[in-house]
Structure formats: structure tokens, C-alpha cells
Write a protein that holds these residues in place. Structure first.
Motif, PDB file in Angstrom:
ATOM      1  N   LYS A   1       0.852  -1.191   0.000  1.00 43.93           N
ATOM      2  CA  LYS A   1       0.000   0.000   0.000  1.00 43.93           C
ATOM      3  C   LYS A   1       0.884   1.236   0.000  1.00 43.93           C
ATOM      4  CE  LYS A   1      -4.397   0.025   1.633  1.00 43.93           C
ATOM      5  NZ  LYS A   1      -5.397   0.271   2.663  1.00 43.93           N
ATOM      6  N   VAL A   2       0.476   2.204  -0.776  1.00 39.80           N
ATOM      7  CA  VAL A   2       1.272   3.419  -0.890  1.00 39.80           C
ATOM      8  C   VAL A   2       0.586   4.557  -0.139  1.00 39.80           C
ATOM      9  CG1 VAL A   2       2.259   5.093  -2.499  1.00 39.80           C
ATOM     10  CG2 VAL A   2       2.114   2.703  -3.152  1.00 39.80           C
ATOM     11  N   LEU A   3       1.376   5.255   0.675  1.00 46.13           N
ATOM     12  CA  LEU A   3       0.875   6.453   1.355  1.00 46.13           C
ATOM     13  C   LEU A   3       1.609   7.648   0.763  1.00 46.13           C
ATOM     14  CD1 LEU A   3      -0.783   7.737   3.756  1.00 46.13           C
ATOM     15  CD2 LEU A   3       1.326   7.572   5.073  1.00 46.13           C
ATOM     16  N   LEU A   4       0.855   8.588   0.224  1.00 52.20           N
ATOM     17  CA  LEU A   4       1.451   9.773  -0.373  1.00 52.20           C
ATOM     18  C   LEU A   4       1.151  10.993   0.486  1.00 52.20           C
ATOM     19  CD1 LEU A   4       0.456   9.190  -4.106  1.00 52.20           C
ATOM     20  CD2 LEU A   4       2.647   8.681  -3.028  1.00 52.20           C
ATOM     21  N   LYS A   5       2.184  11.738   0.784  1.00 53.23           N
ATOM     22  CA  LYS A   5       2.019  12.945   1.601  1.00 53.23           C
ATOM     23  C   LYS A   5       1.976  14.163   0.674  1.00 53.23           C
ATOM     24  CE  LYS A   5       4.080  15.441   5.503  1.00 53.23           C
ATOM     25  NZ  LYS A   5       5.171  15.480   6.494  1.00 53.23           N
ATOM     26  N   VAL A   6       0.879  14.889   0.767  1.00 50.36           N
ATOM     27  CA  VAL A   6       0.659  16.066  -0.084  1.00 50.36           C
ATOM     28  C   VAL A   6       0.512  17.295   0.806  1.00 50.36           C
ATOM     29  CG1 VAL A   6      -0.903  17.133  -1.762  1.00 50.36           C
ATOM     30  CG2 VAL A   6      -0.485  14.669  -1.847  1.00 50.36           C
ATOM     31  N   ILE A   7       1.249  18.347   0.495  1.00 50.54           N
ATOM     32  CA  ILE A   7       1.192  19.586   1.281  1.00 50.54           C
ATOM     33  C   ILE A   7       0.502  20.669   0.466  1.00 50.54           C
ATOM     34  CG2 ILE A   7       2.572  21.298   2.549  1.00 50.54           C
ATOM     35  CD1 ILE A   7       3.213  18.615   3.586  1.00 50.54           C
ATOM     36  N   ILE A   8      -0.482  21.349   1.058  1.00 56.87           N
ATOM     37  CA  ILE A   8      -1.137  22.474   0.377  1.00 56.87           C
ATOM     38  C   ILE A   8      -0.636  23.776   0.991  1.00 56.87           C
ATOM     39  CG2 ILE A   8      -3.327  23.527  -0.292  1.00 56.87           C
ATOM     40  CD1 ILE A   8      -4.708  20.916   0.088  1.00 56.87           C
ATOM     41  N   LEU A   9      -0.029  24.628   0.148  1.00 58.46           N
ATOM     42  CA  LEU A   9       0.502  25.897   0.626  1.00 58.46           C
ATOM     43  C   LEU A   9      -0.163  27.071  -0.090  1.00 58.46           C
ATOM     44  CD1 LEU A   9       4.353  25.151   0.668  1.00 58.46           C
ATOM     45  CD2 LEU A   9       2.750  25.008   2.565  1.00 58.46           C
ATOM     46  N   GLY A  10      -0.107  28.229   0.545  1.00 56.15           N
ATOM     47  CA  GLY A  10      -0.676  29.437  -0.047  1.00 56.15           C
ATOM     48  C   GLY A  10      -1.077  30.406   1.056  1.00 56.15           C
ATOM     49  N   ASP A  11      -1.348  31.639   0.640  1.00 58.59           N
ATOM     50  CA  ASP A  11      -1.714  32.668   1.614  1.00 58.59           C
ATOM     51  C   ASP A  11      -2.997  32.310   2.359  1.00 58.59           C
ATOM     52  OD1 ASP A  11       0.464  34.067   0.800  1.00 58.59           O
ATOM     53  OD2 ASP A  11      -0.608  35.798   0.016  1.00 58.59           O
ATOM     54  N   SER A  12      -3.171  32.973   3.482  1.00 63.90           N
ATOM     55  CA  SER A  12      -4.385  32.793   4.277  1.00 63.90           C
ATOM     56  C   SER A  12      -5.608  33.216   3.459  1.00 63.90           C
ATOM     57  CB  SER A  12      -4.255  33.693   5.508  1.00 63.90           C
ATOM     58  OG  SER A  12      -4.993  33.171   6.550  1.00 63.90           O
ATOM     59  N   GLY A  13      -6.657  32.411   3.492  1.00 61.74           N
ATOM     60  CA  GLY A  13      -7.911  32.796   2.850  1.00 61.74           C
ATOM     61  C   GLY A  13      -8.062  32.436   1.380  1.00 61.74           C
ATOM     62  N   VAL A  14      -7.079  31.703   0.809  1.00 55.03           N
ATOM     63  CA  VAL A  14      -7.198  31.367  -0.619  1.00 55.03           C
ATOM     64  C   VAL A  14      -8.085  30.146  -0.853  1.00 55.03           C
ATOM     65  CG1 VAL A  14      -4.979  32.400  -1.249  1.00 55.03           C
ATOM     66  CG2 VAL A  14      -5.066  29.961  -0.654  1.00 55.03           C
TER      67      VAL A  14
END
Length: 204
Positions: free
Chosen positions: A6-19
Motif C-alpha cells: 500500500k502506498v501512502l502519499l504525503k501532499v502539502i497544500i501551501l498558499g496565503d491565508s484565505g485562498v
């Protein structure tokens, strides 16, 4: 043929506050949208199983705080990421202009093995807002993505679920590719041992 692990992928969401980082994550994982805005404190994550090219993978999606006072937490959250999603609000020019610093910050903190080929994806969110309020054109966003080596770009609406599923499918696919390449570059030590036993190289 042995079943693939089984594969676990780590995804990070970045961006300014409120987008709309939290809204995009919630829309993808639980098909829900709320008009109530609540700033993320530190970081939070949700998981969802998706099928990519016949493989079932678990996406662990990290939603990070956009406020600068929480950015020092970045190192712990960025490490081990398989894909980074850079998000801006098409109605907020400043949120687009800070993509460079979010991207640079991620590369510094996460220290990926192959920074030049690390998979990023850009989401221009809130395209459901009336056209007259739009501050960042699709052309401008695409040009930025091309300059950064051809980063995939999606215009999304967390509110109307526009392109959210398609964007995360691409995120999963690119993250999986990254994961596979990392695995290929580290041969299984058992195989190496077996090879040594077969060919001790002692010359006798």
C-alpha cells in the motif's frame, strides 16, 4: 507476482491565508463546502483513498496555516512530502505574487532529493466569483507555471467543486511517480546480499 504494498502519499497544500486551502481539501475528501471561514492553526490533515492507474493509494493531505507566524512550523510538516500544491485566489493578486516565496520556502524546508524535478501543482481557486472581480488571468498563471518548468495548473472552485477531483487526481499521479522513482533509486538490500553470495568476487 507479489502484491504491491500500500502506498501512502504525503501532499502539502501551501498558499496565503484565505485562498481556500481548507475548502479545497474538504471538497475533495468529503464533498463538503462551508461559507464559514476559519483560519487553520498550525496544520491539519485528512486522508483519502484514490485509485491511480489501477493502484489504490492513500493520500495524506496536509493543510497548512497561511499566516506567517505559523510558517516556522513548516519544517516538520514539509519533510517527506511527495507533492506540493501551491494555491492562490484568482481574485487576489497578492496571493498569486507570493507563490514564488511559498515554493522557495518549501524547497528550503523540505530539502527534496531532486529539487529540480519535485512535483508541484498550482491551483487558481475561487473562479466562481464574478468575472469583473478577477485579478489574475489564466494566461498570467500559465506563464508563471511554464517559467517554473511546466508545473500543471488548474483553475478551481471549492464551492462549486469545479476541477477539484481532476486536480487531485493529477496530484496523486505525480506524487506516485515521484514515490516510484525514489524507490527505484534505492535497490533492495536483500537483492544486493543475494548478488554478493552468488558472486563473492574472491577470484578463487
Amino acid at each position: 507476482m507479489a502484491p504491491r504494498k500500500k502506498v501512502l502519499l504525503k501532499v502539502i497544500i501551501l498558499g496565503d491565508s484565505g485562498v481556500g486551502k481548507t475548502s479545497l481539501m474538504n471538497q475533495f475528501v468529503s464533498k463538503k463546502f462551508s461559507n464559514q471561514y476559519k483560519a487553520t492553526i498550525g496544520a491539519d490533515f485528512l486522508t483519502k483513498e484514490v485509485v491511480v492507474d489501477g493502484r489504490t493509494i492513500t493520500m495524506q493531505i496536509w493543510d497548512t496555516a497561511g499566516q506567517e507566524r505559523f510558517q516556522s512550523l513548516g519544517v516538520a510538516f514539509y519533510r517527506g512530502a511527495d507533492c506540493c500544491v501551491l494555491t492562490f485566489d484568482v481574485n487576489n493578486a497578492k496571493s498569486f505574487e507570493t507563490l514564488d516565496s511559498w515554493r522557495d520556502e518549501f524547497l528550503v524546508q523540505a530539502s527534496p532529493r531532486d529539487a529540480d524535478n519535485f512535483p508541484f501543482i498550482v491551483l487558481g481557486n475561487k473562479v466562481d466569483v464574478e468575472e469583473g472581480k478577477r485579478m489574475v488571468s489564466q494566461k498570467r498563471a500559465l506563464q508563471w507555471c511554464q517559467m517554473k518548468g511546466g508545473i500543471p495548473f488548474f483553475e478551481t472552485s471549492a464551492k462549486e467543486a469545479l476541477n477539484v477531483e481532476a486536480a487531485f487526481q493529477t496530484i496523486a499521479k505525480n506524487a506516485l511517480q515521484q514515490e516510484d522513482e525514489v524507490e527505484m533509486s534505492f535497490p533492495d538490500p536483500i537483492d544486493l546480499n543475494a548478488q554478493n553470495q552468488r558472486d563473492p568476487g574472491c577470484g578463487c
